[in-house]
Write a protein that holds these residues in place. Structure first.
Motif, PDB file in Angstrom:
ATOM      1  N   LEU A   1       0.707  -1.220   0.511  1.00  0.00           N
ATOM      2  CA  LEU A   1      -0.199   0.179   0.263  1.00  0.00           C
ATOM      3  C   LEU A   1       0.865   1.464  -0.063  1.00  0.00           C
ATOM      4  CD1 LEU A   1      -2.412  -1.075   2.784  1.00  0.00           C
ATOM      5  CD2 LEU A   1      -3.041  -0.459   0.206  1.00  0.00           C
ATOM      6  N   SER A   2       2.354   1.142   0.552  1.00  0.00           N
ATOM      7  CA  SER A   2       2.832   2.127   0.556  1.00  0.00           C
ATOM      8  C   SER A   2       3.803   3.019  -0.683  1.00  0.00           C
ATOM      9  CB  SER A   2       3.656   2.257   1.768  1.00  0.00           C
ATOM     10  OG  SER A   2       3.092   1.933   3.133  1.00  0.00           O
ATOM     11  N   CYS A   3       3.907   1.112  -1.647  1.00  0.00           N
ATOM     12  CA  CYS A   3       4.605   1.898  -2.730  1.00  0.00           C
ATOM     13  C   CYS A   3       3.641   2.124  -3.818  1.00  0.00           C
ATOM     14  CB  CYS A   3       5.280   0.129  -3.010  1.00  0.00           C
ATOM     15  SG  CYS A   3       6.294   0.511  -2.064  1.00  0.00           S
ATOM     16  N   SER A   4       2.228   2.285  -3.127  1.00  0.00           N
ATOM     17  CA  SER A   4       1.205   2.022  -4.408  1.00  0.00           C
ATOM     18  C   SER A   4       1.181   3.213  -4.886  1.00  0.00           C
ATOM     19  CB  SER A   4      -0.071   1.848  -3.666  1.00  0.00           C
ATOM     20  OG  SER A   4      -0.907   2.176  -5.460  1.00  0.00           O
TER      21      SER A   4
ATOM     22  N   ALA B   1      -0.167  13.090   9.868  1.00  0.00           N
ATOM     23  CA  ALA B   1       0.096  13.937  10.891  1.00  0.00           C
ATOM     24  C   ALA B   1      -0.657  14.676  11.372  1.00  0.00           C
ATOM     25  CB  ALA B   1       1.709  14.359  11.164  1.00  0.00           C
ATOM     26  N   GLU B   2      -0.765  15.397  10.346  1.00  0.00           N
ATOM     27  CA  GLU B   2      -2.021  16.875   9.986  1.00  0.00           C
ATOM     28  C   GLU B   2      -3.827  16.305  10.008  1.00  0.00           C
ATOM     29  OE1 GLU B   2       0.389  20.131   7.733  1.00  0.00           O
ATOM     30  OE2 GLU B   2      -0.480  18.584   6.419  1.00  0.00           O
ATOM     31  N   LEU B   3      -3.465  14.753   9.141  1.00  0.00           N
ATOM     32  CA  LEU B   3      -4.756  13.967   9.178  1.00  0.00           C
ATOM     33  C   LEU B   3      -5.851  13.336   9.645  1.00  0.00           C
ATOM     34  CD1 LEU B   3      -4.935  13.890   5.523  1.00  0.00           C
ATOM     35  CD2 LEU B   3      -5.895  15.553   6.315  1.00  0.00           C
ATOM     36  N   LYS B   4      -4.846  12.767  10.707  1.00  0.00           N
ATOM     37  CA  LYS B   4      -4.747  11.939  11.346  1.00  0.00           C
ATOM     38  C   LYS B   4      -5.887  12.184  12.854  1.00  0.00           C
ATOM     39  CE  LYS B   4      -3.062   8.030  14.571  1.00  0.00           C
ATOM     40  NZ  LYS B   4      -3.453   6.496  13.405  1.00  0.00           N
ATOM     41  N   GLY B   5      -6.703  11.780  12.932  1.00  0.00           N
ATOM     42  CA  GLY B   5      -8.268  11.535  14.427  1.00  0.00           C
ATOM     43  C   GLY B   5      -9.209  12.497  13.104  1.00  0.00           C
ATOM     44  N   HIS B   6      -8.780  13.637  12.014  1.00  0.00           N
ATOM     45  CA  HIS B   6      -9.938  14.353  11.427  1.00  0.00           C
ATOM     46  C   HIS B   6     -10.487  13.263  10.921  1.00  0.00           C
ATOM     47  CE1 HIS B   6      -7.875  18.350  13.597  1.00  0.00           C
ATOM     48  NE2 HIS B   6      -6.410  17.123  13.545  1.00  0.00           N
ATOM     49  N   PRO B   7     -11.479  14.402  10.492  1.00  0.00           N
ATOM     50  CA  PRO B   7     -13.291  13.210   9.899  1.00  0.00           C
ATOM     51  C   PRO B   7     -12.588  13.968   8.381  1.00  0.00           C
ATOM     52  CG  PRO B   7     -14.186  15.395  11.170  1.00  0.00           C
ATOM     53  CD  PRO B   7     -13.140  14.982  11.747  1.00  0.00           C
ATOM     54  N   LEU B   8     -13.082  12.919   7.403  1.00  0.00           N
ATOM     55  CA  LEU B   8     -12.715  13.070   5.938  1.00  0.00           C
ATOM     56  C   LEU B   8     -13.277  14.501   5.149  1.00  0.00           C
ATOM     57  CD1 LEU B   8     -11.689  12.244   3.456  1.00  0.00           C
ATOM     58  CD2 LEU B   8     -13.978  10.721   2.761  1.00  0.00           C
TER      59      LEU B   8
ATOM     60  N   ALA C   1      -6.053   6.040   1.401  1.00  0.00           N
ATOM     61  CA  ALA C   1      -6.656   6.205   2.655  1.00  0.00           C
ATOM     62  C   ALA C   1      -7.286   5.691   3.710  1.00  0.00           C
ATOM     63  CB  ALA C   1      -6.995   7.877   3.431  1.00  0.00           C
ATOM     64  N   ILE C   2      -7.272   5.327   4.560  1.00  0.00           N
ATOM     65  CA  ILE C   2      -8.294   4.100   5.547  1.00  0.00           C
ATOM     66  C   ILE C   2      -9.179   4.957   6.809  1.00  0.00           C
ATOM     67  CG2 ILE C   2      -8.485   2.570   7.326  1.00  0.00           C
ATOM     68  CD1 ILE C   2      -5.965   1.191   6.194  1.00  0.00           C
ATOM     69  N   LEU C   3      -9.830   5.359   6.697  1.00  0.00           N
ATOM     70  CA  LEU C   3     -10.348   5.753   7.326  1.00  0.00           C
ATOM     71  C   LEU C   3     -11.558   5.183   8.531  1.00  0.00           C
ATOM     72  CD1 LEU C   3     -12.894   7.998   5.109  1.00  0.00           C
ATOM     73  CD2 LEU C   3     -10.098   8.334   6.508  1.00  0.00           C
ATOM     74  N   ASP C   4     -11.983   5.055   9.896  1.00  0.00           N
ATOM     75  CA  ASP C   4     -12.179   4.629  10.919  1.00  0.00           C
ATOM     76  C   ASP C   4     -13.799   4.874  10.819  1.00  0.00           C
ATOM     77  OD1 ASP C   4     -13.527   6.649  12.007  1.00  0.00           O
ATOM     78  OD2 ASP C   4     -12.165   6.600  13.626  1.00  0.00           O
ATOM     79  N   ASN C   5     -14.939   3.685  11.282  1.00  0.00           N
ATOM     80  CA  ASN C   5     -16.251   4.203  11.053  1.00  0.00           C
ATOM     81  C   ASN C   5     -16.572   5.118  10.935  1.00  0.00           C
ATOM     82  OD1 ASN C   5     -16.131   1.157  10.928  1.00  0.00           O
ATOM     83  ND2 ASN C   5     -16.541   0.662  13.332  1.00  0.00           N
ATOM     84  N   GLU C   6     -16.159   6.341  11.895  1.00  0.00           N
ATOM     85  CA  GLU C   6     -17.277   7.345  11.912  1.00  0.00           C
ATOM     86  C   GLU C   6     -16.410   8.508  10.344  1.00  0.00           C
ATOM     87  OE1 GLU C   6     -16.549   8.221  16.174  1.00  0.00           O
ATOM     88  OE2 GLU C   6     -17.915   6.498  16.059  1.00  0.00           O
ATOM     89  N   GLY C   7     -15.212   7.606   9.745  1.00  0.00           N
ATOM     90  CA  GLY C   7     -14.613   8.678   8.481  1.00  0.00           C
ATOM     91  C   GLY C   7     -12.903   9.225   9.400  1.00  0.00           C
ATOM     92  N   THR C   8     -13.337   9.376  10.142  1.00  0.00           N
ATOM     93  CA  THR C   8     -11.551   9.733  10.528  1.00  0.00           C
ATOM     94  C   THR C   8     -10.767   9.177  10.095  1.00  0.00           C
ATOM     95  OG1 THR C   8     -12.783  10.652  12.874  1.00  0.00           O
ATOM     96  CG2 THR C   8     -10.595   9.962  12.347  1.00  0.00           C
ATOM     97  N   PHE C   9     -10.400   9.968   9.501  1.00  0.00           N
ATOM     98  CA  PHE C   9      -8.606   9.137   9.097  1.00  0.00           C
ATOM     99  C   PHE C   9      -7.796   8.786  10.246  1.00  0.00           C
ATOM    100  CE2 PHE C   9      -9.292  12.751   5.574  1.00  0.00           C
ATOM    101  CZ  PHE C   9      -8.919  12.613   4.734  1.00  0.00           C
ATOM    102  N   GLU C  10      -6.992   7.249   9.689  1.00  0.00           N
ATOM    103  CA  GLU C  10      -6.225   7.082  10.133  1.00  0.00           C
ATOM    104  C   GLU C  10      -5.024   6.728  10.330  1.00  0.00           C
ATOM    105  OE1 GLU C  10      -6.769   4.167  13.253  1.00  0.00           O
ATOM    106  OE2 GLU C  10      -8.565   6.168  13.395  1.00  0.00           O
ATOM    107  N   TRP C  11      -5.085   6.424   8.578  1.00  0.00           N
ATOM    108  CA  TRP C  11      -3.681   6.283   7.363  1.00  0.00           C
ATOM    109  C   TRP C  11      -3.772   6.519   6.708  1.00  0.00           C
ATOM    110  CZ3 TRP C  11      -2.774   3.115   3.182  1.00  0.00           C
ATOM    111  CH2 TRP C  11      -1.025   2.846   3.443  1.00  0.00           C
ATOM    112  N   ILE C  12      -2.524   7.382   5.619  1.00  0.00           N
ATOM    113  CA  ILE C  12      -2.745   7.619   4.540  1.00  0.00           C
ATOM    114  C   ILE C  12      -1.261   7.069   3.613  1.00  0.00           C
ATOM    115  CG2 ILE C  12      -4.213   9.854   4.524  1.00  0.00           C
ATOM    116  CD1 ILE C  12      -1.807  11.524   4.257  1.00  0.00           C
TER     117      ILE C  12
END
Length: 198
Positions: A157-160, A189-196, A165-176
């Motif tokens: 995924l990192s090389c793609s 770091a800027e997106l993690k924990g923030h909703p899409l 992006a991976i979001l949790d059930n509430e649409g919050t960023f977990e990983w990009i």
């Protein structure tokens, strides 16, 4: 997976300087397990050579499914032996069977990664302990394989070149992945924990 002793083939590496103790151990185990084969070593050098064969691929890594070691072998160090095994394969249980090991040493060995210890005068419990150790080893192998799969998938995924992006059930960023950072200019770091939708 449940291990059934009567259906289990054991291949043991035994570290013991007293041949009578090896014979007694084999007598007990052959009464409990389907088949038992073993390699007997009586010095640290012989043990390390057997472990080196595992590391060099000269033996199949599953050739020993358990290691049983006395503690009071002249010139032998159980901590060195345990570390040598862990450097090669952390899924082979290391069990100390000794009549002289003290409780502080036994606790230190278990903290260092030994599966268990058994006093020689209580070796009748060994088949039960080995059965549990084999179940533990199977679980460790499953967990290792799952970790390897996750690591490979993360690398892929990192090389793609496609932004993901991976979001949790509430649409919050977990990983990009890095491609997402390049496309949007936002870091994890800027997106993690923030909703899409923000």
């Amino acid at each position: 997976m449940t291990i059934v002793p009567q259906e289990t083939d054991l291949n043991i590496l035994i570290v013991e300087d007293n041949r009578d103790d090896v014979d007694l151990l084999m007598y007990r185990l052959r009464k409990s397990f389907k088949s038992v084969s073993y390699t007997h070593v009586s010095t640290l050098e012989q043990y390390l050579e057997a472990v080196r064969h595992l590391a060099n691929g000269k033996l199949d890594r599953t050739s020993y499914n358990i290691i049983i070691s006395d503690w009071a072998v002249p010139g032998y160090d159980g901590f060195v032996a345990l570390q040598a095994l862990q450097d090669v394969d952390e899924t082979i249980p290391f069990i100390v069977v000794s009549g002289t090991i003290g409780e502080p040493t036994a606790v230190a060995l278990i903290k260092a990664g030994a599966y268990d210890f058994v006093l020689k005068d209580q070796s009748a419990h060994l088949p039960y302990i080995i059965t549990k150790a084999l179940e533990w080893a199977d679980q460790r192998r499953i967990e290792q394989e799952q970790r390897r799969q996750i690591e490979m998938q993360t690398k892929a995924l990192s090389c793609s070149p496609i932004a993901m992006a991976i979001l949790d059930n509430e649409g919050t960023f977990e990983w990009i992945n890095p491609a997402y950072e390049v496309l949007t200019g936002w870091t994890l770091a800027e997106l993690k924990g923030h909703p899409l939708w923000e």
